[in-house]
Design an enzyme around this catalytic site. Structure first.
Site, short mmCIF file in Angstrom:
data_model
loop_
_atom_site.label_atom_id
_atom_site.label_comp_id
_atom_site.label_asym_id
_atom_site.label_seq_id
_atom_site.Cartn_x
_atom_site.Cartn_y
_atom_site.Cartn_z
N THR A 11 0.86 -1.19 0.00
CA THR A 11 0.00 0.00 0.00
C THR A 11 0.89 1.23 0.00
OG1 THR A 11 -1.63 1.29 1.25
CG2 THR A 11 -0.17 -0.10 2.53
N ASN A 13 -0.51 4.15 1.07
CA ASN A 13 -1.27 5.03 1.95
C ASN A 13 -0.63 5.00 3.36
OD1 ASN A 13 -3.21 5.88 3.89
ND2 ASN A 13 -4.83 5.67 2.36
N LYS A 16 -2.84 3.89 6.32
CA LYS A 16 -3.03 2.43 6.41
C LYS A 16 -1.77 1.79 7.01
CE LYS A 16 -5.91 1.54 2.29
NZ LYS A 16 -5.88 0.81 1.00
N ASP A 72 -7.21 -3.39 0.24
CA ASP A 72 -8.12 -2.57 -0.55
C ASP A 72 -9.38 -2.39 0.30
OD1 ASP A 72 -8.24 -1.14 -3.10
OD2 ASP A 72 -10.12 -2.22 -3.34
N PHE A 152 -8.26 9.11 8.82
CA PHE A 152 -8.09 9.57 7.44
C PHE A 152 -9.35 9.24 6.65
CE2 PHE A 152 -7.37 5.52 5.14
CZ PHE A 152 -7.22 4.67 6.21
N GLY A 153 -9.32 9.60 5.39
CA GLY A 153 -10.40 9.22 4.48
C GLY A 153 -11.77 9.64 4.98
N TYR A 154 -12.68 8.69 5.06
CA TYR A 154 -14.05 8.96 5.46
C TYR A 154 -14.25 8.88 6.98
CZ TYR A 154 -14.96 8.32 0.47
OH TYR A 154 -14.95 8.43 -0.92
N HIS A 180 -13.08 -2.25 10.41
CA HIS A 180 -13.01 -3.19 9.28
C HIS A 180 -11.60 -3.76 9.07
CE1 HIS A 180 -12.44 0.99 8.43
NE2 HIS A 180 -11.89 0.76 7.26
P1 ITT Z 1 -3.45 2.09 -1.60
O1 ITT Z 1 -4.20 1.68 -2.84
O2 ITT Z 1 -2.05 2.51 -1.87
O3 ITT Z 1 -3.53 1.04 -0.51
P2 ITT Z 1 -5.62 4.02 -1.28
O4 ITT Z 1 -5.79 5.18 -0.34
O5 ITT Z 1 -5.81 4.26 -2.76
O6 ITT Z 1 -4.17 3.40 -0.98
P3 ITT Z 1 -7.91 2.27 -1.42
O7 ITT Z 1 -7.78 2.03 -2.87
O8 ITT Z 1 -8.23 1.08 -0.56
O9 ITT Z 1 -6.59 2.89 -0.80
O10 ITT Z 1 -8.98 3.44 -1.23
C1 ITT Z 1 -9.86 3.43 -0.23
C2 ITT Z 1 -10.53 4.77 -0.03
O11 ITT Z 1 -11.28 4.66 1.17
C3 ITT Z 1 -9.58 5.96 0.19
O12 ITT Z 1 -10.25 7.13 -0.20
C4 ITT Z 1 -9.37 5.96 1.67
O13 ITT Z 1 -9.12 7.27 2.15
C5 ITT Z 1 -10.69 5.42 2.20
N1 ITT Z 1 -10.43 4.55 3.34
C6 ITT Z 1 -9.80 3.35 3.37
N2 ITT Z 1 -9.72 2.86 4.60
C7 ITT Z 1 -10.31 3.78 5.40
C8 ITT Z 1 -10.51 3.88 6.79
O14 ITT Z 1 -10.08 2.95 7.60
N3 ITT Z 1 -11.13 4.95 7.25
C9 ITT Z 1 -11.57 5.92 6.43
N4 ITT Z 1 -11.41 5.93 5.10
C10 ITT Z 1 -10.77 4.86 4.59
#
Ligand code: ITT
Length: 201
Positions: A11, A13, A16, A72, A152-154, A180
């Protein structure tokens, strides 16, 4: 106890990576793909989280011949027919932008009372040409507005079922007790444990 197995996290990210390191503890000797000199984004062109998880692990395995673990993840919102799902990272378009994704989600859900959603993670482990995947999920709901500074993210808009706080209002350690990714990781750790995978028991 044998020397710990070297494990590359497939990954790019950083958030993560932080969570996964906390979840795996010292079970493995953990490294990142940045150390492999990877200059491009790991491709993810599949139609499902499972396909993308497999694709990311296979990409790192085939290019670098290493033992690795990919992640993912996606957010599936019921009122949106499961979207953003596999498109979670680029929901608001290119380049990936967490804040824009959250804004778009709240706009799409404006005036909708069913806020139920789930987060899903599919981890894929690769070792010596063999692959195995582990899925974890958590049910919850989408808050009316973002709250919290962690994660991060959502995370600022996801309230896990039974809690009145969003993931972003929890510390990494708290989130890692129920989320998750943690649930998928628990299955992976049980697999390693039960199979004595690296022959050290
Ligand atoms: P990699 O592919 O390099 O692992 P990525 O950020 O592109 O990194 P994903 O393809 O799995 O990872 O994208 C998942 C999306 O969902 C991304 O926008 C993340 O910010 C969000 N996400 C994933 N896990 C999350 C979490 O635990 N809490 C909040 N948002 C999450």
């Amino acid at each position: 106890m044998m020397q710990r197995q070297r494990l590359y996290l497939a990954t790019q990210n950083q958030h993560k990576i932080e969570e996964i390191k906390d979840l795996l503890g010292d079970l493995f000797d953990i490294h990142t793909v940045f150390e492999l000199g990877l200059a491009v984004e790991i491709p993810e062109t599949g139609n499902t989280l499972q396909e993308n998880s497999m694709q990311k692990a296979a990409y790192i395995a085939e290019h670098f011949q290493v033992t690795c673990l990919s992640d993912d993840s996606g957010l599936e919102v019921n009122a949106l027919g499961g979207r953003p799902g596999v498109y979670s990272a680029r929901y608001a378009g290119e380049p990936k932008d967490d804040a824009a994704n959250v804004r778009k989600l709240l706009v799409e859900l404006a005036g909708i009372s069913d806020r139920s959603a789930r987060f899903v993670t599919v981890l894929t482990f690769h070792h010596q040409g063999k692959y195995i995947s582990f899925e974890g999920e958590i049910q919850g709901q989408i808050a009316r507005s973002p709250r919290g500074e962690h994660g991060f993210g959502y995370d600022p808009v996801f309230e896990p079922l039974g809690y009145d706080r969003t993931f972003a209002e929890m510390t990494l350690v708290e989130k890692n007790q129920l989320a998750h990714r943690a649930r998928a990781m628990q299955k992976f750790k049980s697999f390693i444990d039960e199979t004595g995978f690296f022959g050290d028991k």
